[in-house]
Design a protein around this motif. Structure first.
Motif, PDB file in Angstrom:
ATOM      1  N   GLY A  30       0.822  -1.205   0.000  1.00  0.00           N
ATOM      2  CA  GLY A  30       0.000   0.000   0.000  1.00  0.00           C
ATOM      3  C   GLY A  30       0.856   1.255   0.000  1.00  0.00           C
ATOM      4  O   GLY A  30       2.054   1.224   0.271  1.00  0.00           O
ATOM      5  N   PRO A  31       0.237   2.389  -0.311  1.00  0.00           N
ATOM      6  CA  PRO A  31       0.978   3.652  -0.311  1.00  0.00           C
ATOM      7  C   PRO A  31       1.344   4.090   1.102  1.00  0.00           C
ATOM      8  O   PRO A  31       0.560   3.914   2.038  1.00  0.00           O
ATOM      9  CB  PRO A  31      -0.001   4.639  -0.958  1.00  0.00           C
ATOM     10  CG  PRO A  31      -1.350   4.056  -0.725  1.00  0.00           C
ATOM     11  CD  PRO A  31      -1.160   2.564  -0.693  1.00  0.00           C
ATOM     12  N   GLU A  32       2.542   4.613   1.257  1.00  0.00           N
ATOM     13  CA  GLU A  32       3.020   5.185   2.526  1.00  0.00           C
ATOM     14  C   GLU A  32       2.910   4.228   3.702  1.00  0.00           C
ATOM     15  O   GLU A  32       2.525   4.611   4.806  1.00  0.00           O
ATOM     16  CB  GLU A  32       2.282   6.486   2.818  1.00  0.00           C
ATOM     17  CG  GLU A  32       2.489   7.537   1.751  1.00  0.00           C
ATOM     18  CD  GLU A  32       1.722   8.821   2.014  1.00  0.00           C
ATOM     19  OE1 GLU A  32       1.259   9.023   3.159  1.00  0.00           O
ATOM     20  OE2 GLU A  32       1.579   9.598   1.071  1.00  0.00           O
ATOM     21  N   GLY A  33       3.200   2.962   3.477  1.00  0.00           N
ATOM     22  CA  GLY A  33       3.198   1.970   4.550  1.00  0.00           C
ATOM     23  C   GLY A  33       1.847   1.382   4.881  1.00  0.00           C
ATOM     24  O   GLY A  33       1.704   0.659   5.857  1.00  0.00           O
ATOM     25  N   GLY A  34       0.841   1.678   4.068  1.00  0.00           N
ATOM     26  CA  GLY A  34      -0.501   1.160   4.321  1.00  0.00           C
ATOM     27  C   GLY A  34      -0.685  -0.245   3.785  1.00  0.00           C
ATOM     28  O   GLY A  34       0.145  -0.763   3.039  1.00  0.00           O
ATOM     29  N   PRO A  35      -1.789  -0.884   4.164  1.00  0.00           N
ATOM     30  CA  PRO A  35      -2.078  -2.233   3.680  1.00  0.00           C
ATOM     31  C   PRO A  35      -2.414  -2.229   2.196  1.00  0.00           C
ATOM     32  O   PRO A  35      -2.760  -1.175   1.670  1.00  0.00           O
ATOM     33  CB  PRO A  35      -3.279  -2.660   4.513  1.00  0.00           C
ATOM     34  CG  PRO A  35      -3.793  -1.453   5.190  1.00  0.00           C
ATOM     35  CD  PRO A  35      -2.768  -0.380   5.084  1.00  0.00           C
ATOM     36  N   PRO A  36      -2.320  -3.376   1.555  1.00  0.00           N
ATOM     37  CA  PRO A  36      -2.131  -4.721   2.108  1.00  0.00           C
ATOM     38  C   PRO A  36      -0.660  -5.024   2.378  1.00  0.00           C
ATOM     39  O   PRO A  36       0.239  -4.382   1.843  1.00  0.00           O
ATOM     40  CB  PRO A  36      -2.667  -5.631   1.011  1.00  0.00           C
ATOM     41  CG  PRO A  36      -2.378  -4.889  -0.257  1.00  0.00           C
ATOM     42  CD  PRO A  36      -2.561  -3.436   0.105  1.00  0.00           C
ATOM     43  N   TYR A  37      -0.452  -6.047   3.207  1.00  0.00           N
ATOM     44  CA  TYR A  37       0.882  -6.500   3.570  1.00  0.00           C
ATOM     45  C   TYR A  37       1.035  -7.964   3.203  1.00  0.00           C
ATOM     46  O   TYR A  37       0.119  -8.759   3.400  1.00  0.00           O
ATOM     47  CB  TYR A  37       1.118  -6.366   5.080  1.00  0.00           C
ATOM     48  CG  TYR A  37       0.821  -4.990   5.619  1.00  0.00           C
ATOM     49  CD1 TYR A  37       1.512  -3.881   5.153  1.00  0.00           C
ATOM     50  CD2 TYR A  37      -0.158  -4.792   6.584  1.00  0.00           C
ATOM     51  CE1 TYR A  37       1.244  -2.612   5.640  1.00  0.00           C
ATOM     52  CE2 TYR A  37      -0.433  -3.530   7.078  1.00  0.00           C
ATOM     53  CZ  TYR A  37       0.273  -2.440   6.599  1.00  0.00           C
ATOM     54  OH  TYR A  37       0.000  -1.195   7.076  1.00  0.00           O
ATOM     55  N   LEU A  38       2.203  -8.312   2.684  1.00  0.00           N
ATOM     56  CA  LEU A  38       2.538  -9.721   2.492  1.00  0.00           C
ATOM     57  C   LEU A  38       3.202 -10.166   3.781  1.00  0.00           C
ATOM     58  O   LEU A  38       4.218  -9.588   4.199  1.00  0.00           O
ATOM     59  CB  LEU A  38       3.461  -9.913   1.293  1.00  0.00           C
ATOM     60  CG  LEU A  38       3.785 -11.352   0.932  1.00  0.00           C
ATOM     61  CD1 LEU A  38       2.513 -12.126   0.583  1.00  0.00           C
ATOM     62  CD2 LEU A  38       4.760 -11.406  -0.230  1.00  0.00           C
ATOM     63  N   VAL A  39       2.615 -11.161   4.428  1.00  0.00           N
ATOM     64  CA  VAL A  39       3.060 -11.590   5.759  1.00  0.00           C
ATOM     65  C   VAL A  39       3.476 -13.052   5.713  1.00  0.00           C
ATOM     66  O   VAL A  39       2.779 -13.896   5.142  1.00  0.00           O
ATOM     67  CB  VAL A  39       1.927 -11.405   6.799  1.00  0.00           C
ATOM     68  CG1 VAL A  39       2.360 -11.896   8.162  1.00  0.00           C
ATOM     69  CG2 VAL A  39       1.498  -9.948   6.858  1.00  0.00           C
ATOM     70  N   ARG A  40       4.625 -13.340   6.331  1.00  0.00           N
ATOM     71  CA  ARG A  40       5.067 -14.728   6.528  1.00  0.00           C
ATOM     72  C   ARG A  40       4.794 -15.060   7.984  1.00  0.00           C
ATOM     73  O   ARG A  40       5.462 -14.567   8.886  1.00  0.00           O
ATOM     74  CB  ARG A  40       6.547 -14.903   6.227  1.00  0.00           C
ATOM     75  CG  ARG A  40       7.024 -16.351   6.424  1.00  0.00           C
ATOM     76  CD  ARG A  40       8.513 -16.546   6.137  1.00  0.00           C
ATOM     77  NE  ARG A  40       8.818 -16.162   4.771  1.00  0.00           N
ATOM     78  CZ  ARG A  40       9.762 -15.265   4.441  1.00  0.00           C
ATOM     79  NH1 ARG A  40      10.471 -14.660   5.380  1.00  0.00           N
ATOM     80  NH2 ARG A  40       9.991 -14.973   3.182  1.00  0.00           N
ATOM     81  N   PHE A  41       3.769 -15.891   8.198  1.00  0.00           N
ATOM     82  CA  PHE A  41       3.401 -16.260   9.560  1.00  0.00           C
ATOM     83  C   PHE A  41       4.410 -17.256  10.119  1.00  0.00           C
ATOM     84  O   PHE A  41       5.178 -17.880   9.384  1.00  0.00           O
ATOM     85  CB  PHE A  41       1.976 -16.819   9.587  1.00  0.00           C
ATOM     86  CG  PHE A  41       0.937 -15.740   9.442  1.00  0.00           C
ATOM     87  CD1 PHE A  41       0.555 -14.977  10.532  1.00  0.00           C
ATOM     88  CD2 PHE A  41       0.366 -15.477   8.205  1.00  0.00           C
ATOM     89  CE1 PHE A  41      -0.385 -13.966  10.400  1.00  0.00           C
ATOM     90  CE2 PHE A  41      -0.577 -14.470   8.063  1.00  0.00           C
ATOM     91  CZ  PHE A  41      -0.951 -13.710   9.164  1.00  0.00           C
TER      92      PHE A  41
END
Length: 65
Positions: A30-41
């Motif tokens: 996302g722009p400026e640190g916003g979501p979405p995020y790719l997360v490795r659980f």
């Protein structure tokens, strides 16, 4: 909600008996640190996440501190 690569995403279980999930943010889309995020659980699963109100971002400085 804003995040950086390396921050931790902590998703609280919202149903009785459901465990919390934690993972590392490996990509911010996302722009400026916003979501979405790719997360490795922590179980190794990677997924694209739009965090809801049950999620908390822990900055990498907080985790290391």
């Amino acid at each position: 909600m804003n995040a950086n690569i390396g921050d931790r995403l902590h998703v609280h279980g919202n149903v009785v008996g459901q465990a919390d999930r934690q993972g590392e943010i490996i990509e911010v889309r996302g722009p400026e640190g916003g979501p979405p995020y790719l997360v490795r659980f922590d179980d190794g699963h990677e997924t694209l996440v739009y965090p809801g109100p049950d999620a908390v971002i822990e900055s990498s400085e907080e985790v290391a501190g």
